[in-house]
Design an enzyme around this catalytic site. Sequence first.
Site, PDB file in Angstrom:
ATOM      1  N   LYS A 120       2.477  20.898  92.307  1.00 31.70           N
ATOM      2  CA  LYS A 120       2.205  20.235  93.581  1.00 31.70           C
ATOM      3  C   LYS A 120       3.307  19.237  93.924  1.00 31.70           C
ATOM      4  O   LYS A 120       3.815  19.214  95.057  1.00 31.70           O
ATOM      5  CB  LYS A 120       0.847  19.523  93.529  1.00 31.70           C
ATOM      6  CG  LYS A 120       0.444  18.894  94.865  1.00 31.70           C
ATOM      7  CD  LYS A 120      -0.904  18.190  94.752  1.00 31.70           C
ATOM      8  CE  LYS A 120      -0.769  16.873  94.015  1.00 31.70           C
ATOM      9  NZ  LYS A 120      -2.017  16.082  94.044  1.00 31.70           N
ATOM     10  N   ASP A 138      -3.264  19.868  97.774  1.00 29.98           N
ATOM     11  CA  ASP A 138      -3.996  18.793  97.110  1.00 29.98           C
ATOM     12  C   ASP A 138      -5.475  18.938  97.452  1.00 29.98           C
ATOM     13  O   ASP A 138      -5.906  19.946  98.011  1.00 29.98           O
ATOM     14  CB  ASP A 138      -3.448  17.423  97.529  1.00 29.98           C
ATOM     15  CG  ASP A 138      -3.738  17.098  98.988  1.00 29.98           C
ATOM     16  OD1 ASP A 138      -4.177  18.001  99.744  1.00 29.98           O
ATOM     17  OD2 ASP A 138      -3.541  15.942  99.383  1.00 29.98           O
TER      18      ASP A 138
END
Length: 210
Positions: A120, A138
């Site tokens: 991420k 997220d």
Amino acid sequence: MNKTKRYEILTRLRDDNPHPTTELNFSSPFELLIAVILSAQSTDVGVNKATDKLYPLANTPAAIYALGLEGLKEYIKTIGLFNAKAKNVIETCRILVHQHNSIVPANREALEALPGVGRKTANVVLNTAFGWPTIAVDTHIYRVSNRTKLAMGKTVEKVEDKLIKVIPAEFKIDVHHWLILHGRYTCIARKPRCGSCLIEDLCEYKDKVE
């Protein structure tokens, strides 16, 4: 959800915010990298408060590494998990200085080899600092994608794969920012603000709230 509806959703989000970016304060790829590492399980507001004090004094790998572990902790101690994050940041700075000539690599493998950098974080840096069409998923993006049925998946990895597959190329650079902001301010976790949502009529969430 069909292609036509997805395209209209993305068009509306683009028209509403043509040039989106992260809410983290940064002025270089390195500053962004450190801010994203610090932002894990923390708010952007909280991270900005810390980096607004840190970066005027130390905003290069060598400068932050020179602060040392305890020196860095003084600047980031208001951020959640600051002890572990400080260790990761110091080691990341050491690696950047000794292995990358103090330059943040525009390379997924090299980024993910840095302490505290997962997929991420790498996606955020590659997208926001280097303009790659990556999509960092997220909790906000995971929720919005599943709730609206824009791109459904049981894990963040599956949602990312689905988004990459179904989002047209013209939207890929910015879709991460649109979805995170939408999840942060409109499609919030407990009680989504459907009545003020610009894509309410296109969203396929069954339990809409007025």
